[in-house]
Structure formats: structure tokens, C-alpha cells
Design an enzyme around this catalytic site. Structure first.
Site, PDB file in Angstrom:
ATOM      1  N   SER A   1       0.594  -1.061  -0.559  1.00  0.00           N
ATOM      2  CA  SER A   1      -0.266   0.176   0.047  1.00  0.00           C
ATOM      3  C   SER A   1       1.026   1.595  -0.226  1.00  0.00           C
ATOM      4  O   SER A   1       1.776   1.067   0.604  1.00  0.00           O
ATOM      5  CB  SER A   1      -1.340  -0.261   1.989  1.00  0.00           C
ATOM      6  OG  SER A   1      -2.085   0.841   1.503  1.00  0.00           O
TER       7      SER A   1
ATOM      8  N   TYR B   1      -1.349  -0.033  10.515  1.00  0.00           N
ATOM      9  CA  TYR B   1      -1.925  -0.271   9.195  1.00  0.00           C
ATOM     10  C   TYR B   1      -0.600   0.016   8.149  1.00  0.00           C
ATOM     11  O   TYR B   1      -0.260  -1.173   8.049  1.00  0.00           O
ATOM     12  CB  TYR B   1      -3.190   0.148   8.892  1.00  0.00           C
ATOM     13  CG  TYR B   1      -3.448  -0.312   7.211  1.00  0.00           C
ATOM     14  CD1 TYR B   1      -3.885  -1.844   6.886  1.00  0.00           C
ATOM     15  CD2 TYR B   1      -3.028   0.635   6.181  1.00  0.00           C
ATOM     16  CE1 TYR B   1      -3.897  -2.418   5.063  1.00  0.00           C
ATOM     17  CE2 TYR B   1      -3.319   0.314   5.463  1.00  0.00           C
ATOM     18  CZ  TYR B   1      -3.304  -0.569   4.711  1.00  0.00           C
ATOM     19  OH  TYR B   1      -3.573  -1.554   3.103  1.00  0.00           O
TER      20      TYR B   1
ATOM     21  N   GLU C   1       0.578   3.374   2.304  1.00  0.00           N
ATOM     22  CA  GLU C   1       0.500   4.278   3.276  1.00  0.00           C
ATOM     23  C   GLU C   1       1.621   3.701   3.863  1.00  0.00           C
ATOM     24  O   GLU C   1       2.278   4.393   4.379  1.00  0.00           O
ATOM     25  CB  GLU C   1      -0.130   3.591   3.995  1.00  0.00           C
ATOM     26  CG  GLU C   1      -2.378   3.469   4.351  1.00  0.00           C
ATOM     27  CD  GLU C   1      -1.818   5.277   4.968  1.00  0.00           C
ATOM     28  OE1 GLU C   1      -1.397   5.248   5.949  1.00  0.00           O
ATOM     29  OE2 GLU C   1      -2.796   5.964   4.208  1.00  0.00           O
TER      30      GLU C   1
HETATM   31  P1  NAP Z   1     -11.942  -4.134   1.865  1.00  0.00           P
HETATM   32  O1  NAP Z   1     -13.020  -4.226   1.010  1.00  0.00           O
HETATM   33  O2  NAP Z   1     -11.588  -3.593   3.264  1.00  0.00           O
HETATM   34  O3  NAP Z   1     -11.499  -6.234   1.709  1.00  0.00           O
HETATM   35  C1  NAP Z   1     -10.600  -6.408   2.859  1.00  0.00           C
HETATM   36  C2  NAP Z   1     -11.083  -8.057   2.626  1.00  0.00           C
HETATM   37  O4  NAP Z   1     -10.379  -8.968   3.389  1.00  0.00           O
HETATM   38  C3  NAP Z   1     -12.197  -8.673   2.703  1.00  0.00           C
HETATM   39  O5  NAP Z   1     -12.796  -9.721   2.157  1.00  0.00           O
HETATM   40  C4  NAP Z   1     -12.708  -8.772   4.557  1.00  0.00           C
HETATM   41  O6  NAP Z   1     -13.387 -10.070   4.704  1.00  0.00           O
HETATM   42  C5  NAP Z   1     -10.734  -9.763   4.937  1.00  0.00           C
HETATM   43  N1  NAP Z   1     -10.947  -9.521   6.163  1.00  0.00           N
HETATM   44  C6  NAP Z   1     -10.401  -8.080   6.980  1.00  0.00           C
HETATM   45  N2  NAP Z   1     -10.182  -8.838   8.065  1.00  0.00           N
HETATM   46  C7  NAP Z   1      -9.893  -9.791   8.178  1.00  0.00           C
HETATM   47  C8  NAP Z   1      -9.329 -11.052   8.905  1.00  0.00           C
HETATM   48  N3  NAP Z   1      -8.939 -10.798  10.467  1.00  0.00           N
HETATM   49  N4  NAP Z   1      -9.397 -12.118   8.533  1.00  0.00           N
HETATM   50  C9  NAP Z   1      -9.315 -12.819   7.552  1.00  0.00           C
HETATM   51  N5  NAP Z   1      -9.444 -11.748   6.383  1.00  0.00           N
HETATM   52  C10 NAP Z   1     -10.325 -10.731   6.978  1.00  0.00           C
HETATM   53  O7  NAP Z   1     -10.740  -3.535   1.325  1.00  0.00           O
HETATM   54  P2  NAP Z   1      -9.840  -3.361  -0.309  1.00  0.00           P
HETATM   55  O8  NAP Z   1      -9.576  -2.114  -0.238  1.00  0.00           O
HETATM   56  O9  NAP Z   1     -10.435  -4.788  -1.306  1.00  0.00           O
HETATM   57  O10 NAP Z   1      -8.122  -4.594   0.060  1.00  0.00           O
HETATM   58  C11 NAP Z   1      -7.705  -5.061  -0.771  1.00  0.00           C
HETATM   59  C12 NAP Z   1      -5.945  -5.410  -0.109  1.00  0.00           C
HETATM   60  O11 NAP Z   1      -5.372  -4.086  -0.174  1.00  0.00           O
HETATM   61  C13 NAP Z   1      -6.499  -4.677   1.670  1.00  0.00           C
HETATM   62  O12 NAP Z   1      -5.241  -6.123   2.045  1.00  0.00           O
HETATM   63  C14 NAP Z   1      -5.897  -3.737   1.591  1.00  0.00           C
HETATM   64  O13 NAP Z   1      -5.016  -3.504   3.013  1.00  0.00           O
HETATM   65  C15 NAP Z   1      -5.093  -4.000   0.299  1.00  0.00           C
HETATM   66  N6  NAP Z   1      -4.892  -2.576   0.393  1.00  0.00           N
HETATM   67  C16 NAP Z   1      -5.936  -1.480  -0.571  1.00  0.00           C
HETATM   68  C17 NAP Z   1      -6.062  -0.711  -1.155  1.00  0.00           C
HETATM   69  C18 NAP Z   1      -7.293   0.566  -1.242  1.00  0.00           C
HETATM   70  O14 NAP Z   1      -7.327   1.663  -1.808  1.00  0.00           O
HETATM   71  N7  NAP Z   1      -8.408  -0.097  -2.256  1.00  0.00           N
HETATM   72  C19 NAP Z   1      -4.686   0.394  -1.658  1.00  0.00           C
HETATM   73  C20 NAP Z   1      -3.603  -0.426  -1.468  1.00  0.00           C
HETATM   74  C21 NAP Z   1      -3.858  -1.568  -0.475  1.00  0.00           C
HETATM   75  P3  NAP Z   1     -14.602  -9.900   4.876  1.00  0.00           P
HETATM   76  O15 NAP Z   1     -15.416  -9.669   4.082  1.00  0.00           O
HETATM   77  O16 NAP Z   1     -14.682 -11.228   6.374  1.00  0.00           O
HETATM   78  O17 NAP Z   1     -14.543  -8.533   6.493  1.00  0.00           O
HETATM   79  O1  F7E Z   2      -8.860   8.559   4.232  1.00  0.00           O
HETATM   80  C1  F7E Z   2      -9.227  11.669   5.421  1.00  0.00           C
HETATM   81  C2  F7E Z   2      -8.020  10.570   5.756  1.00  0.00           C
HETATM   82  O2  F7E Z   2     -10.178   6.165   4.674  1.00  0.00           O
HETATM   83  C3  F7E Z   2      -8.559   9.343   2.557  1.00  0.00           C
HETATM   84  C4  F7E Z   2      -7.556   2.724   2.699  1.00  0.00           C
HETATM   85  O3  F7E Z   2      -7.779   1.433   1.505  1.00  0.00           O
HETATM   86  O4  F7E Z   2      -6.251   3.744   0.980  1.00  0.00           O
HETATM   87  C5  F7E Z   2      -6.433   3.838   2.415  1.00  0.00           C
HETATM   88  O5  F7E Z   2      -6.532   4.767   2.957  1.00  0.00           O
HETATM   89  C6  F7E Z   2      -8.157  10.434   3.424  1.00  0.00           C
HETATM   90  C7  F7E Z   2      -7.806  10.829   5.046  1.00  0.00           C
HETATM   91  O6  F7E Z   2      -8.399   5.937   2.869  1.00  0.00           O
HETATM   92  C8  F7E Z   2     -12.565  11.632   6.025  1.00  0.00           C
HETATM   93  O7  F7E Z   2      -7.700  11.698   7.673  1.00  0.00           O
HETATM   94  C9  F7E Z   2     -11.553  12.871   5.904  1.00  0.00           C
HETATM   95  O8  F7E Z   2      -6.348  11.395   5.314  1.00  0.00           O
HETATM   96  O9  F7E Z   2     -10.136   7.187   3.055  1.00  0.00           O
HETATM   97  P1  F7E Z   2      -9.367   6.742   3.901  1.00  0.00           P
HETATM   98  P2  F7E Z   2      -6.832   5.563   2.970  1.00  0.00           P
HETATM   99  O10 F7E Z   2      -6.789   5.682   5.022  1.00  0.00           O
HETATM  100  O11 F7E Z   2      -6.276   6.984   2.682  1.00  0.00           O
HETATM  101  C10 F7E Z   2      -5.059   3.195   1.475  1.00  0.00           C
HETATM  102  C11 F7E Z   2      -3.834   2.984   0.182  1.00  0.00           C
HETATM  103  C12 F7E Z   2      -4.886   1.294   1.941  1.00  0.00           C
HETATM  104  O12 F7E Z   2      -3.940   0.845   1.834  1.00  0.00           O
HETATM  105  C13 F7E Z   2      -6.308   1.309   2.877  1.00  0.00           C
HETATM  106  O13 F7E Z   2      -6.604   0.453   3.456  1.00  0.00           O
HETATM  107  O14 F7E Z   2      -9.620  11.020   4.173  1.00  0.00           O
HETATM  108  N1  F7E Z   2     -10.418  11.773   5.753  1.00  0.00           N
HETATM  109  N2  F7E Z   2     -12.481  12.945   6.592  1.00  0.00           N
HETATM  110  C14 F7E Z   2     -11.493  10.787   5.907  1.00  0.00           C
HETATM  111  N3  F7E Z   2     -11.592   9.308   5.805  1.00  0.00           N
HETATM  112  C15 F7E Z   2     -12.438   8.882   6.273  1.00  0.00           C
HETATM  113  N4  F7E Z   2     -12.273   7.804   6.220  1.00  0.00           N
HETATM  114  N5  F7E Z   2     -13.802   9.249   6.925  1.00  0.00           N
HETATM  115  C16 F7E Z   2     -13.164  10.912   7.467  1.00  0.00           C
HETATM  116  O15 F7E Z   2     -14.726  11.452   7.777  1.00  0.00           O
END
Ligand code: NAP
Ligand code: F7E
Length: 327
Positions: A128, A152, A130
Site C-alpha cells: 500500500s 496499518y 500507506e
Molecule cells: P476491503 O474491501 O476492506 O476488503 C478486505 C478483505 O479482507 C475482506 O474480504 C475482509 O473480509 C478481509 N478481512 C478483513 N479482516 C480479516 C481477518 N481478520 N481475517 C480474514 N480476512 C479478513 O479492502 P480492499 O480495498 O479490497 O483492499 C484489498 C487489499 O489491498 C487489502 O489488503 C488492503 O489493505 C490493500 N490495499 C487497498 C487499497 C485501496 O485503496 N483499496 C490500497 C492499497 C492496498 P470480511 O468480508 O470477512 O470482512
Molecule cells: O482516508 C481523510 C483521511 O479512509 C483518506 C485504505 O484502502 O487507502 C485507504 O486508506 C483520507 C485520509 O483512506 C474523513 O484522514 C477526511 O487522509 O478513505 P480513507 P486511507 O486512509 O487513505 C490506502 C492506500 C490503504 O492501503 C488502505 O487500506 O481522507 N478523511 N475525513 C477521512 N477519511 C475517512 N475514512 N473518513 C472521514 O470522515
């Protein structure tokens, strides 16, 4: 014979798009889900309902080595996409220990199971942006040093290092995608983009009065999840395992996102968005911007969705969702 893919986190946003993508490519698609989810189909499988019959679902736990070994040895997949993780950063601040346990051990157990029982299996780790956290250079590429700002991010750095180490030490085909934020109509409601587009639709239909947000000056490089899952597959289907940044190369503030989303339904965001200090994070990642030129060059990957198309897709879908579901 059909290629077999195992997806952890198949019930999540990316898991559902990837499953669709791999089915279209002719794969036999297996998903590992936690038992609580497997037993709660009507709620937990909402993203997979339309393809559920074509999937092979296995109940298992990422927190148990025995469970991971069981599934890996039973399926012996050609490819594993490890997407399962506690992925919500606000929650990671509230429950550091389970985030670390699931995210690090889950990755370690899978790598070890592959090494011991299925060394030909290719492995994708969901790294990520992050991991860059308090960024050391702008834009960020594969060589930019990491500086995570949450457990995270720390768990993802550990997963990234484990994946690299298994590749180098045991010559396994394993790699990490360093994916920047990617969104879609299937994004969880807790993430800021979906929180905004859902609120926009609810406000438009008179179901909500305002929208509370935290730091609206944070900048993110937002892409569409549909584009990003294709990059995961491309990484596992080249000769050499390597790590890639996947991003759009453009970033916008949360404010920009809200402004456009409200504008698409002829509303002015300033009248509805309320900034609440309690929604700020203890340590924020202020700005992320990716340089994906390596992926463009070597994977021939580029995103089809830009920022405007992404916001339009999400707003349109949430207008339909609220109209149909009534909430
Ligand atoms: P998501 O919608 O939050 O899906 C997370 C998945 O992980 C769900 O299937 C969830 O299952 C499962 N999970 C959560 N906690 C678990 C646990 N304790 N044991 C087993 N399974 C668990 O995430 P996503 O956006 O599809 O992202 C997929 C992956 O890419 C994640 O690893 C995330 O960290 C990474 N990532 C995401 C982004 C992004 O912007 N979306 C960017 C960079 C990296 P349940 O349905 O059972 O909760
Ligand atoms: O926040 C700001 C918050 O929770 C984005 C995950 O998929 O991407 C995701 O993480 C920004 C942050 O995503 C609210 O402070 C303001 O700066 O949508 P987010 P994230 O934290 O960037 C990365 C790449 C991953 O890997 C993660 O799994 O938005 N923000 N106001 C807020 N965020 C939330 N959630 N809610 C608010 O009300």
C-alpha cells in the site's frame, strides 16, 4: 487444465473485481473467507452475489497457520492473491494488535505454507501507498524509502519485507503491488470517497442534512479498483517477480472530491460539509502521489479511469443505490 487462483479477502472491494476478472480469463477461482462471513452470506457476500455460483469458497482463518496450510495444500493454486487484511486505518488506531496480528501473520503463514507445500505457487501481496506515509520524496516510486504513520502502514511494510525476503531467500515467485488508493461503487462505506458519494445521494433524496468529515485538505492519488486488479494479474503473469507502484500520477484533496461529487447533483459542498476535529487521525498521511512509470513500461499497464470518471461512477451508483434501497 484450468489455472487455479486463490484469493484471500475475496469478499472485499478488490477481491470481488479480481474474482470477476479471473473468471473471465477462464480461471477456476477459489476464495478464502472467515467462518463468520461464510455463515452470513446475505450480508457478507453482497459484492459477489452475481458470480457466487462460479466460485469455490473455503472457510478458513488467516490467523491460524493450520488453517492456511490446509487450504493451500488442498487447492495447490497456480496463483495466490493475498488481499485479506484489516484495511481501515481509523480502526487500526483503535485496535492496533488485531491489525498487526492479522496483517503480518496472515502474510507470513501464506508465504511459509507456499514454501513448504506448494513452491510453484505464485504469490501477490497487497502492499500500500500507506507504507510511504510521511513521504520522503514526491512523487513516490519503488525506490522511495518507507515511513509508515499507522500500525496499518507498519503491518504492510512488514508484509512487503516478508514477501521480498521469501523471494530472495527461497527463490519463490512472490511480489508486491504498492497500490495507491483505489475506489469504486463497491468501496466500503467507512472510506472517505464512499462516505461522500453515499452522503451526496442521501442528501439529494432528503435523507440526510449534512456530512461530517475530518481532514479535507489531505491529498490522495485516487484510481479505480477495476483498473488496479488487472495490474495484480499482470504482475503474476510475467517472467520475473518484481514489485510495482500502481497509481494515476495525479492527486486531489478530499475537498476536491467532495466539491465534484456535490456538483454532479447540482449542490454546493460548502453548504453541507462540516469539518469535525474528532475525525482527524492521531498521525495523518497528508499527501500521496505515485509514479507508476515502471508499471507502464514493464507491465504495459495504464489506468482507464481518471478522477472525474471515478467520481461520476461512484455518484451515479450511489444515487441508484439509495433510490433502490431507501437508505
Ligand atoms: P476491503 O474491501 O476492506 O476488503 C478486505 C478483505 O479482507 C475482506 O474480504 C475482509 O473480509 C478481509 N478481512 C478483513 N479482516 C480479516 C481477518 N481478520 N481475517 C480474514 N480476512 C479478513 O479492502 P480492499 O480495498 O479490497 O483492499 C484489498 C487489499 O489491498 C487489502 O489488503 C488492503 O489493505 C490493500 N490495499 C487497498 C487499497 C485501496 O485503496 N483499496 C490500497 C492499497 C492496498 P470480511 O468480508 O470477512 O470482512
Ligand atoms: O482516508 C481523510 C483521511 O479512509 C483518506 C485504505 O484502502 O487507502 C485507504 O486508506 C483520507 C485520509 O483512506 C474523513 O484522514 C477526511 O487522509 O478513505 P480513507 P486511507 O486512509 O487513505 C490506502 C492506500 C490503504 O492501503 C488502505 O487500506 O481522507 N478523511 N475525513 C477521512 N477519511 C475517512 N475514512 N473518513 C472521514 O470522515
Amino acid at each position: 487444465m484450468k489455472k487455479k487462483a486463490l484469493i484471500t479477502g475475496i469478499t472485499g472491494q478488490d477481491g470481488s473485481y479480481l474474482a470477476e476478472f479471473l473468471l473471465k480469463k477462464g480461471y477456476s477461482v477459489h476464495g478464502m473467507v472467515r467462518r463468520v462471513a461464510a455463515e452470513d452470506e446475505s450480508h457478507r457476500f453482497w459484492r459477489l452475489r452475481h458470480i457466487k455460483k462460479s466460485l469455490n469458497i473455503h472457510a478458513g482463518s488467516l490467523e491460524s497457520y493450520a488453517s492456511v496450510i490446509n487450504i493451500v495444500t488442498k487447492i495447490k493454486p497456480n496463483e495466490i492473491y493475498h488481499l485479506g487484511a484489516q484495511s481501515y486505518i481509523d480502526y487500526a488506531f483503535k485496535d492496533e494488535f488485531s491489525t498487526i496480528n492479522t496483517n503480518i501473520n496472515g502474510t507470513h503463514f501464506l508465504l511459509s505454507a507456499i514454501k513448504e507445500f506448494s513452491p510453484k505457487t505464485k504469490f501477490y501481496f497487497a502492499g500500500s501507498s500507506e507504507m510511504f506515509g510521511k513521504v520522503r520524496e514526491v512523487p513516490q516510486n519503488e525506490k522511495t524509502p518507507f515511513y509508515p504513520r499507522s500500525v496499518y502502514g507498519i503491518s504492510k511494510v512488514a508484509g512487503f519485507d516478508l514477501t521480498r525476503n521469501y523471494r530472495e531467500a527461497y527463490k519463490l515467485f512472490c511480489c508486491s503491488g504498492i497500490l495507491f488508493n483505489h475506489e469504486s461503487p463497491r468501496r466500503g462505506f467507512e472510506f472517505v470517497t464512499r462516505k461522500i458519494t453515499h452522503a451526496v445521494a442521501r442528501i439529494k433524496f432528503g435523507l440526510q442534512k449534512d456530512l461530517q468529515l475530518g481532514n479535507i485538505d489531505a491529498k490522495r492519488d485516487w484510481g479505480h479498483a477495476k483498473d488496479y486488479v488487472e495490474a495484480m494479474w499482470l504482475m503474476l503473469n510475467r517472467k520475473k517477480p518484481e514489485d510495482y507502484v500502481i497509481s494515476t500520477g495525479k492527486h486531489y484533496t478530499v475537498r476536491d472530491f467532495a466539491k465534484l461529487a456535490f456538483k454532479l447533483v447540482d449542490l454546493d459542498y460548502k453548504k453541507f460539509v462540516k469539518v469535525e476535529k474528532k475525525l482527524y487521525r492521531p498521525s495523518e498521511v497528508e499527501s500521496l502521489l505515485g509514479n507508476c512509470s515502471k508499471a507502464k513500461r514493464e507491465l504495459k499497464w495504464k489506468p482507464k479511469y481518471d478522477f472525474k470518471k471515478l467520481v461520476e461512477d461512484m455518484v451515479k451508483a450511489d444515487l441508484e443505490f439509495v433510490e433502490k434501497e431507501g437508505y
